[in-house]
Motif scaffolding. Structure first.
Motif, PDB file in Angstrom:
ATOM      1  N   VAL A 256       0.856  -1.184   0.000  1.00 36.01           N
ATOM      2  CA  VAL A 256       0.000   0.000   0.000  1.00 36.01           C
ATOM      3  C   VAL A 256       0.890   1.231   0.000  1.00 36.01           C
ATOM      4  CG1 VAL A 256      -1.770   1.284   1.244  1.00 36.01           C
ATOM      5  CG2 VAL A 256      -1.813  -1.220   1.257  1.00 36.01           C
ATOM      6  N   ASP A 257       0.631   2.156  -0.927  1.00 36.42           N
ATOM      7  CA  ASP A 257       1.433   3.376  -0.990  1.00 36.42           C
ATOM      8  C   ASP A 257       1.348   4.149   0.318  1.00 36.42           C
ATOM      9  OD1 ASP A 257       2.248   2.880  -3.557  1.00 36.42           O
ATOM     10  OD2 ASP A 257       0.658   4.072  -4.486  1.00 36.42           O
ATOM     11  N   LYS A 258       2.506   4.531   0.812  1.00 34.62           N
ATOM     12  CA  LYS A 258       2.549   5.320   2.038  1.00 34.62           C
ATOM     13  C   LYS A 258       2.601   6.806   1.711  1.00 34.62           C
ATOM     14  CE  LYS A 258       5.055   1.933   4.880  1.00 34.62           C
ATOM     15  NZ  LYS A 258       4.110   1.879   6.006  1.00 34.62           N
ATOM     16  N   GLU A 259       1.984   7.610   2.564  1.00 34.05           N
ATOM     17  CA  GLU A 259       2.146   9.053   2.447  1.00 34.05           C
ATOM     18  C   GLU A 259       3.443   9.414   3.160  1.00 34.05           C
ATOM     19  OE1 GLU A 259      -0.112  13.225   3.638  1.00 34.05           O
ATOM     20  OE2 GLU A 259      -1.204  11.332   3.674  1.00 34.05           O
ATOM     21  N   ILE A 260       4.410   9.877   2.384  1.00 33.39           N
ATOM     22  CA  ILE A 260       5.744  10.100   2.924  1.00 33.39           C
ATOM     23  C   ILE A 260       5.857  11.533   3.438  1.00 33.39           C
ATOM     24  CG2 ILE A 260       8.200   9.873   2.502  1.00 33.39           C
ATOM     25  CD1 ILE A 260       6.503   7.315   2.107  1.00 33.39           C
ATOM     26  N   SER A 261       5.996  11.684   4.726  1.00 26.85           N
ATOM     27  CA  SER A 261       6.059  13.008   5.327  1.00 26.85           C
ATOM     28  C   SER A 261       7.478  13.560   5.278  1.00 26.85           C
ATOM     29  CB  SER A 261       5.608  12.942   6.790  1.00 26.85           C
ATOM     30  OG  SER A 261       6.546  12.230   7.574  1.00 26.85           O
ATOM     31  N   ARG A 262       7.573  14.851   5.525  1.00 26.59           N
ATOM     32  CA  ARG A 262       8.879  15.520   5.602  1.00 26.59           C
ATOM     33  C   ARG A 262       9.736  14.871   6.677  1.00 26.59           C
ATOM     34  NH1 ARG A 262      10.741  19.681   8.905  1.00 26.59           N
ATOM     35  NH2 ARG A 262      12.186  21.193   7.976  1.00 26.59           N
ATOM     36  N   GLN A 263       9.137  14.582   7.838  1.00 26.12           N
ATOM     37  CA  GLN A 263       9.909  14.016   8.937  1.00 26.12           C
ATOM     38  C   GLN A 263      10.405  12.611   8.611  1.00 26.12           C
ATOM     39  OE1 GLN A 263      10.784  15.882  11.647  1.00 26.12           O
ATOM     40  NE2 GLN A 263      12.221  14.180  11.942  1.00 26.12           N
ATOM     41  N   MET A 264       9.597  11.834   7.888  1.00 24.82           N
ATOM     42  CA  MET A 264      10.027  10.488   7.495  1.00 24.82           C
ATOM     43  C   MET A 264      11.270  10.561   6.619  1.00 24.82           C
ATOM     44  SD  MET A 264       6.333   8.715   6.706  1.00 24.82           S
ATOM     45  CE  MET A 264       7.026   7.243   5.938  1.00 24.82           C
ATOM     46  N   ARG A 265      11.305  11.534   5.738  1.00 23.94           N
ATOM     47  CA  ARG A 265      12.456  11.690   4.858  1.00 23.94           C
ATOM     48  C   ARG A 265      13.703  12.101   5.647  1.00 23.94           C
ATOM     49  NH1 ARG A 265      11.241  11.506  -0.410  1.00 23.94           N
ATOM     50  NH2 ARG A 265       9.061  11.597  -1.028  1.00 23.94           N
ATOM     51  N   ILE A 266      13.512  13.018   6.581  1.00 30.31           N
ATOM     52  CA  ILE A 266      14.634  13.459   7.406  1.00 30.31           C
ATOM     53  C   ILE A 266      15.159  12.303   8.267  1.00 30.31           C
ATOM     54  CG2 ILE A 266      15.316  14.984   9.297  1.00 30.31           C
ATOM     55  CD1 ILE A 266      13.230  16.999   8.159  1.00 30.31           C
ATOM     56  N   ASP A 267      14.234  11.569   8.860  1.00 28.26           N
ATOM     57  CA  ASP A 267      14.636  10.443   9.712  1.00 28.26           C
ATOM     58  C   ASP A 267      15.420   9.395   8.919  1.00 28.26           C
ATOM     59  OD1 ASP A 267      13.382  11.636  11.842  1.00 28.26           O
ATOM     60  OD2 ASP A 267      11.584  10.377  11.768  1.00 28.26           O
ATOM     61  N   PHE A 292      22.757  10.006  -2.149  1.00 24.61           N
ATOM     62  CA  PHE A 292      21.515   9.635  -1.497  1.00 24.61           C
ATOM     63  C   PHE A 292      20.726  10.836  -0.979  1.00 24.61           C
ATOM     64  CE2 PHE A 292      24.299   5.925  -0.988  1.00 24.61           C
ATOM     65  CZ  PHE A 292      23.490   4.941  -1.570  1.00 24.61           C
ATOM     66  N   PHE A 293      21.373  11.985  -0.851  1.00 22.73           N
ATOM     67  CA  PHE A 293      20.684  13.130  -0.271  1.00 22.73           C
ATOM     68  C   PHE A 293      19.473  13.549  -1.122  1.00 22.73           C
ATOM     69  CE2 PHE A 293      25.021  14.346   1.686  1.00 22.73           C
ATOM     70  CZ  PHE A 293      24.797  13.469   2.734  1.00 22.73           C
ATOM     71  N   LYS A 294      19.634  13.500  -2.433  1.00 23.36           N
ATOM     72  CA  LYS A 294      18.519  13.870  -3.311  1.00 23.36           C
ATOM     73  C   LYS A 294      17.399  12.842  -3.238  1.00 23.36           C
ATOM     74  CE  LYS A 294      17.393  15.379  -7.993  1.00 23.36           C
ATOM     75  NZ  LYS A 294      17.911  15.635  -9.371  1.00 23.36           N
ATOM     76  N   ILE A 295      17.760  11.587  -2.994  1.00 20.90           N
ATOM     77  CA  ILE A 295      16.748  10.533  -2.906  1.00 20.90           C
ATOM     78  C   ILE A 295      15.831  10.777  -1.722  1.00 20.90           C
ATOM     79  CG2 ILE A 295      16.397   8.062  -2.523  1.00 20.90           C
ATOM     80  CD1 ILE A 295      19.114   7.597  -3.849  1.00 20.90           C
ATOM     81  N   TYR A 296      16.420  11.091  -0.575  1.00 26.03           N
ATOM     82  CA  TYR A 296      15.630  11.232   0.644  1.00 26.03           C
ATOM     83  C   TYR A 296      15.031  12.628   0.811  1.00 26.03           C
ATOM     84  CZ  TYR A 296      18.286   7.020   1.889  1.00 26.03           C
ATOM     85  OH  TYR A 296      18.866   5.786   1.903  1.00 26.03           O
ATOM     86  N   LEU A 297      15.817  13.657   0.472  1.00 24.49           N
ATOM     87  CA  LEU A 297      15.390  15.031   0.761  1.00 24.49           C
ATOM     88  C   LEU A 297      14.840  15.688  -0.496  1.00 24.49           C
ATOM     89  CD1 LEU A 297      18.355  16.101   3.067  1.00 24.49           C
ATOM     90  CD2 LEU A 297      16.119  15.177   3.721  1.00 24.49           C
ATOM     91  N   GLY A 299      10.688  16.934  -2.288  1.00 21.62           N
ATOM     92  CA  GLY A 299       9.232  16.942  -2.151  1.00 21.62           C
ATOM     93  C   GLY A 299       8.684  17.783  -1.016  1.00 21.62           C
ATOM     94  N   PHE A 300       9.525  18.630  -0.401  1.00 22.75           N
ATOM     95  CA  PHE A 300       9.010  19.523   0.631  1.00 22.75           C
ATOM     96  C   PHE A 300       9.781  20.835   0.582  1.00 22.75           C
ATOM     97  CE2 PHE A 300      12.266  16.916   2.708  1.00 22.75           C
ATOM     98  CZ  PHE A 300      13.065  17.862   3.331  1.00 22.75           C
ATOM     99  N   ASP A 301       9.174  21.883   1.115  1.00 22.76           N
ATOM    100  CA  ASP A 301       9.790  23.213   1.085  1.00 22.76           C
ATOM    101  C   ASP A 301      11.132  23.201   1.815  1.00 22.76           C
ATOM    102  OD1 ASP A 301       7.626  24.188  -0.269  1.00 22.76           O
ATOM    103  OD2 ASP A 301       6.630  25.034   1.486  1.00 22.76           O
ATOM    104  N   GLY A 302      12.129  23.753   1.171  1.00 23.25           N
ATOM    105  CA  GLY A 302      13.443  23.853   1.784  1.00 23.25           C
ATOM    106  C   GLY A 302      14.347  22.660   1.510  1.00 23.25           C
ATOM    107  N   ALA A 303      13.845  21.641   0.830  1.00 21.55           N
ATOM    108  CA  ALA A 303      14.639  20.430   0.592  1.00 21.55           C
ATOM    109  C   ALA A 303      15.894  20.740  -0.228  1.00 21.55           C
ATOM    110  CB  ALA A 303      13.794  19.374  -0.109  1.00 21.55           C
ATOM    111  N   ALA A 304      15.744  21.600  -1.226  1.00 16.46           N
ATOM    112  CA  ALA A 304      16.886  21.921  -2.095  1.00 16.46           C
ATOM    113  C   ALA A 304      18.007  22.599  -1.311  1.00 16.46           C
ATOM    114  CB  ALA A 304      16.437  22.809  -3.252  1.00 16.46           C
ATOM    115  N   GLN A 305      17.647  23.490  -0.397  1.00 18.82           N
ATOM    116  CA  GLN A 305      18.645  24.183   0.404  1.00 18.82           C
ATOM    117  C   GLN A 305      19.378  23.202   1.331  1.00 18.82           C
ATOM    118  OE1 GLN A 305      15.612  25.137  -0.207  1.00 18.82           O
ATOM    119  NE2 GLN A 305      15.499  27.330  -0.659  1.00 18.82           N
ATOM    120  N   TRP A 306      18.628  22.266   1.900  1.00 15.42           N
ATOM    121  CA  TRP A 306      19.237  21.245   2.746  1.00 15.42           C
ATOM    122  C   TRP A 306      20.252  20.437   1.947  1.00 15.42           C
ATOM    123  CZ3 TRP A 306      16.497  18.329   7.130  1.00 15.42           C
ATOM    124  CH2 TRP A 306      15.821  19.216   7.959  1.00 15.42           C
ATOM    125  N   ARG A 307      19.830  20.001   0.773  1.00 15.29           N
ATOM    126  CA  ARG A 307      20.715  19.179  -0.055  1.00 15.29           C
ATOM    127  C   ARG A 307      21.985  19.943  -0.408  1.00 15.29           C
ATOM    128  NH1 ARG A 307      15.931  18.069  -3.037  1.00 15.29           N
ATOM    129  NH2 ARG A 307      16.757  19.238  -4.816  1.00 15.29           N
TER     130      ARG A 307
END
Length: 326
Positions: A256-267, A292-297, A299-307
């Protein structure tokens, strides 16, 4: 021979062997976020048979076959099979490598790489170039099997410079590998264009006509669990191997497709960094982690800056400090 392939519930879903990707850390990360019954087989990075047979170089090459204690426990708990993949062109060295791998006691099977398109390995008559040398390819399968009590499988393509699916797969079926995974592209196609699943379907038909017990898995352009099941339904394969599709969604091995949250990606990126640091310590190459950073981070605001900030880090400690401050 203990052939786990025949005992797996179908359809079989596998994570492909990928260079500088599927080490023990990444495998553990993916297995930890996947359902037990939605991911059945994983593979190591491809490992040189020549290197394994060289006493001086064996220690370095064998790091590709490292299985951490925590991964072993997770594989056992989820009944996931782990296969060591090897490559080369000398049947004698495949035989010796098979004996060495069997003696490790870490793996459920051995897979022979007959699909990698990279020029530096192809020029040595290895990997996808074996499609041009079917007699040598068959000798390699037989020699590997004679060196182990583990099931021997093959990962390959539908051709080298042109499509030769039926001729090529027909040759491989003569030596009865436990399974054949077929990437629906020729070597010349590399990873370009759509995978030709009709050709994979032809291989299934050929297998059925020959009444072979060899399993056929398809590979190419699978980026979700639903797509994997659709390929099984439409082309009659026994299973599907997922490669680059996992980069789009590391959680794809769930029914079943999971809704992937920002926190799940960070974790998950934190988990990967910590595991990498614990597993490889000073032997690790931090730059490998950057892919791997682009894989996980995303789909959410600020992800590009984190990467961007993480790409400028020099070690695991720096990366974890940056994430903690965000």
């Amino acid at each position: 021979m203990l052939n786990f392939w025949q005992s797996l519930q179908k359809p079989i879903i596998a994570l492909a062997p990928m260079e500088d990707v599927t080490d023990t850390v990444f495998r553990e990360v993916i297995r930890s976020v996947s359902e037990s019954d939605a991911l059945h087989v994983m593979f190591t990075e491809f490992t040189s048979a020549d290197g394994l047979c060289n006493e001086k170089g064996r220690e370095f090459v064998a790091t590709r076959l490292h299985v951490s204690e925590t991964e072993r426990e997770l594989l056992k708990a989820t009944n996931t099979k782990l296969v060591a993949q090897i490559w080369g062109s000398d049947p004698v060295k495949f035989h010796e490598s098979a004996k060495l791998i069997s003696a490790m006691g870490l793996f459920d099977g051995i897979d022979i790489n007959m699909g990698c398109p990279v020029k530096k390995v192809v020029k040595n008559h290895s990997c996808s170039d074996l499609i041009n040398h079917p007699e040598m390819a068959k000798q390699i399968v037989v020699a590997t099997r004679e060196g182990t009590n583990l099931p021997v499988s093959v990962k390959t393509r539908i051709g080298f410079s042109s499509i030769v699916t039926e001729e090529w797969i027909g040759q491989l079926l003569e030596v009865h590998p436990a399974a054949i995974t077929i990437h629906g592209r020729t070597r010349s196609m590399m990873s370009n264009g759509l995978a030709l699943w009709d050709e994979i379907g032809k291989a299934v038909q050929l297998r059925n006509q020959s009444k072979s017990s060899t399993l056929i898995l398809g590979n190419g352009d699978v980026d979700s669990h639903a797509t994997a099941l659709a390929k099984v339904r439409d082309f009659g394969v026994d299973g599907v191997m997922v490669g680059r599709g996992v980069f789009k969604n590391p959680w794809m091995f769930n029914a079943v497709d999971k809704e992937i949250s920002r926190q799940m990606r960070i974790d998950l990126v934190v988990k990967h960094i910590q595991l990498y640091d614990t597993t490889w310590k000073e032997k690790g190459n931090f730059n490998v982690l950057k892919r791997f950073f682009k894989i996980y981070l995303n789909g959410f605001d600020g992800a590009a800056q984190w990467r961007d900030q993480l790409m400028h880090c020099k070690n695991c400690g720096e990366a974890l400090n940056i994430i903690e401050k965000m």
